[in-house]
Design an enzyme around this catalytic site. Structure first.
Site, short mmCIF file in Angstrom:
data_model
loop_
_atom_site.label_atom_id
_atom_site.label_comp_id
_atom_site.label_asym_id
_atom_site.label_seq_id
_atom_site.Cartn_x
_atom_site.Cartn_y
_atom_site.Cartn_z
N ASP A 1 0.84 -1.21 0.00
CA ASP A 1 0.00 0.00 0.00
C ASP A 1 0.87 1.25 0.00
OD1 ASP A 1 -2.90 1.12 0.65
OD2 ASP A 1 -1.46 2.26 1.82
N TYR B 1 3.32 9.69 -0.49
CA TYR B 1 4.39 9.06 0.30
C TYR B 1 5.76 9.25 -0.37
CZ TYR B 1 0.43 6.48 2.38
OH TYR B 1 -0.77 6.12 2.97
N LYS C 1 -2.63 5.91 -4.46
CA LYS C 1 -3.75 6.83 -4.19
C LYS C 1 -3.48 8.20 -4.81
CE LYS C 1 -3.69 4.68 0.40
NZ LYS C 1 -2.28 4.55 0.79
N HIS D 1 -7.61 9.46 -2.01
CA HIS D 1 -6.95 9.43 -0.69
C HIS D 1 -7.81 10.05 0.42
CE1 HIS D 1 -2.60 9.06 0.96
NE2 HIS D 1 -3.47 8.88 1.93
P1 NDP Z 1 0.95 1.42 11.78
O1 NDP Z 1 -0.13 1.35 12.79
O2 NDP Z 1 1.03 0.36 10.74
O3 NDP Z 1 2.31 1.51 12.57
C1 NDP Z 1 3.56 1.65 11.93
C2 NDP Z 1 4.61 2.01 12.98
O4 NDP Z 1 4.68 1.00 13.98
C3 NDP Z 1 5.99 2.15 12.40
O5 NDP Z 1 6.64 3.18 13.11
C4 NDP Z 1 6.65 0.81 12.67
O6 NDP Z 1 8.03 0.99 12.88
C5 NDP Z 1 5.96 0.38 13.95
N1 NDP Z 1 5.73 -1.07 14.01
C6 NDP Z 1 5.30 -1.88 13.02
N2 NDP Z 1 5.16 -3.14 13.45
C7 NDP Z 1 5.51 -3.14 14.75
C8 NDP Z 1 5.59 -4.15 15.74
N3 NDP Z 1 5.27 -5.42 15.45
N4 NDP Z 1 6.00 -3.80 16.99
C9 NDP Z 1 6.32 -2.52 17.28
N5 NDP Z 1 6.27 -1.52 16.39
C10 NDP Z 1 5.87 -1.82 15.12
O7 NDP Z 1 0.86 2.88 11.12
P2 NDP Z 1 0.75 3.56 9.70
O8 NDP Z 1 0.20 4.90 9.96
O9 NDP Z 1 2.01 3.47 8.96
O10 NDP Z 1 -0.41 2.75 8.92
C11 NDP Z 1 -0.16 1.62 8.09
C12 NDP Z 1 -0.30 1.96 6.63
O11 NDP Z 1 -1.61 2.47 6.35
C13 NDP Z 1 0.61 3.10 6.14
O12 NDP Z 1 1.95 2.71 6.01
C14 NDP Z 1 -0.06 3.47 4.86
O13 NDP Z 1 0.25 2.53 3.85
C15 NDP Z 1 -1.53 3.40 5.28
N6 NDP Z 1 -2.05 4.70 5.72
C16 NDP Z 1 -3.07 5.27 4.99
C17 NDP Z 1 -3.62 6.48 5.34
C18 NDP Z 1 -4.71 7.04 4.53
O14 NDP Z 1 -5.06 8.21 4.73
N7 NDP Z 1 -5.29 6.29 3.62
C19 NDP Z 1 -3.13 7.23 6.52
C20 NDP Z 1 -2.09 6.56 7.25
C21 NDP Z 1 -1.60 5.33 6.86
P3 NDP Z 1 9.21 0.50 11.87
O15 NDP Z 1 8.79 0.79 10.46
O16 NDP Z 1 10.36 1.35 12.33
O17 NDP Z 1 9.43 -0.97 12.14
#
Ligand code: NDP
Length: 274
Positions: free
Chosen positions: A48, A53, A78, A111
């Protein structure tokens, strides 16, 4: 759901994996490409991204470097808010498509529901769909009133609504509405970026099932039939986030997590953001 290869069948018949890798804030180039390669190695097939991004080129690099046929991958991107409108969206799509280096995008999303624009944006998505440039079209951050306005005009019903969704924000009214209309709900920020991992209800379940709070939450998404796209660029987390197909939550635990809902958003409210 017993395997990472399992899919939900969208309302146009296209199959979408229940689990995908989110890449928001993954840096373009090697960071995002390496994360995708690791994800694909452990079995993810869905990625995604979004034009905002600024890592579509890195996503494209990974798609071309991995040894998995293009048709086995599911790529979402998006159209960003300042690219909305009919002609602007067609142009934005072409830019994304080229950066990704693909002929066809699997899922293209609006988006955010930009006031005064999202209906024209949707018309552009319908054109891309009709022309075979995308396999499916959907929306993100749409509330019920946005969907109602869209469905009044639309020729094609969105396949997906990607929204903020986690135990503190379950949006039951929106979820039910989407189910009625055949729109698959998809969770963004499923892990709340780690903010609720210390919650006692989660840590208790973590002990009970021998799984991390992150795995409990991601399994709960699946139990609620919500597609989930946790983001990570850390190989051990990418792998751990996929280890959710070898256990099941009891119904009462699903309900317990459902009852944590506080209508609490960490991200923007779609009515205020755009
Ligand atoms: P998430 O809830 O997926 O959390 C991601 C964060 O948590 C990162 O900092 C990652 O760190 C950390 N993390 C991941 N797995 C673990 C774990 N098992 N234990 C501890 N920490 C962990 O947040 P996002 O906001 O990134 O949401 C996911 C996806 O949704 C986005 O990447 C994007 O693709 C989408 N999105 C869409 C939006 C929209 O408006 N349509 C808005 C926001 C997000 P690290 O990478 O350092 O491991």
């Amino acid at each position: 759901m017993k395997s990472i290869t399992e899919t939900t069948t969208l309302n146009n018949g296209v199959k979408m994996p229940w689990l995908g890798l989110g890449v928001y804030k993954a840096e373009d180039g090697n960071e995002v490409a390496e994360a995708i390669k690791e994800a694909v190695r452990v079995g993810y097939r869905s990625i995604d991204t979004a034009s905002v991004y600024k890592n579509e080129e890195g996503v494209g690099q990974a798609i071309h470097e991995i040894d998995v046929p293009r048709e086995d991958l599911f790529i979402t991107t998006k159209v960003w808010n300042d690219q909305q409108g009919y002609e602007e969206t067609l142009k934005a799509f072409e830019e994304s498509r080229q950066k990704l280096g693909v002929e066809v995008v699997d899922l293209y999303l609006v988006h955010w529901p930009v006031t005064g624009k999202f209906l024209d944006t949707w018309k552009a998505l319908e054109k891309l769909y009709k022309d075979g440039k995308v396999r499916a079209i959907g929306v993100s951050n749409f509330k019920v009133h946005h969907l109602e306005a869209l469905l009044k005009e639309a020729k094609v019903v969105p396949v997906v609504n990607q929204v903020e969704y986690h135990p503190l924000l379950t949006q039951p009214e929106l979820h039910n509405y989407c189910k009625e209309k055949g729109i698959q709900l998809e969770a963004w920020s499923p892990l709340t970026r780690g903010r609720i991992f210390e919650d006692k209800r989660l840590t208790a379940m973590s002990e009970k099932y021998g799984k991390t709070p992150a795995q409990i939450i991601l399994r709960w998404d699946l139990e609620n039939e919500v597609v989930t796209i946790p983001k990570s660029v850390t190989p051990s987390r990418i792998q751990a986030n996929a280890e959710i197909f070898d256990f099941q939550l009891e119904r009462e635990d699903v309900e317990k997590l459902n009852s944590m809902n506080q209508n609490h958003r960490f991200g923007a409210d779609p009515d205020e953001f755009v």
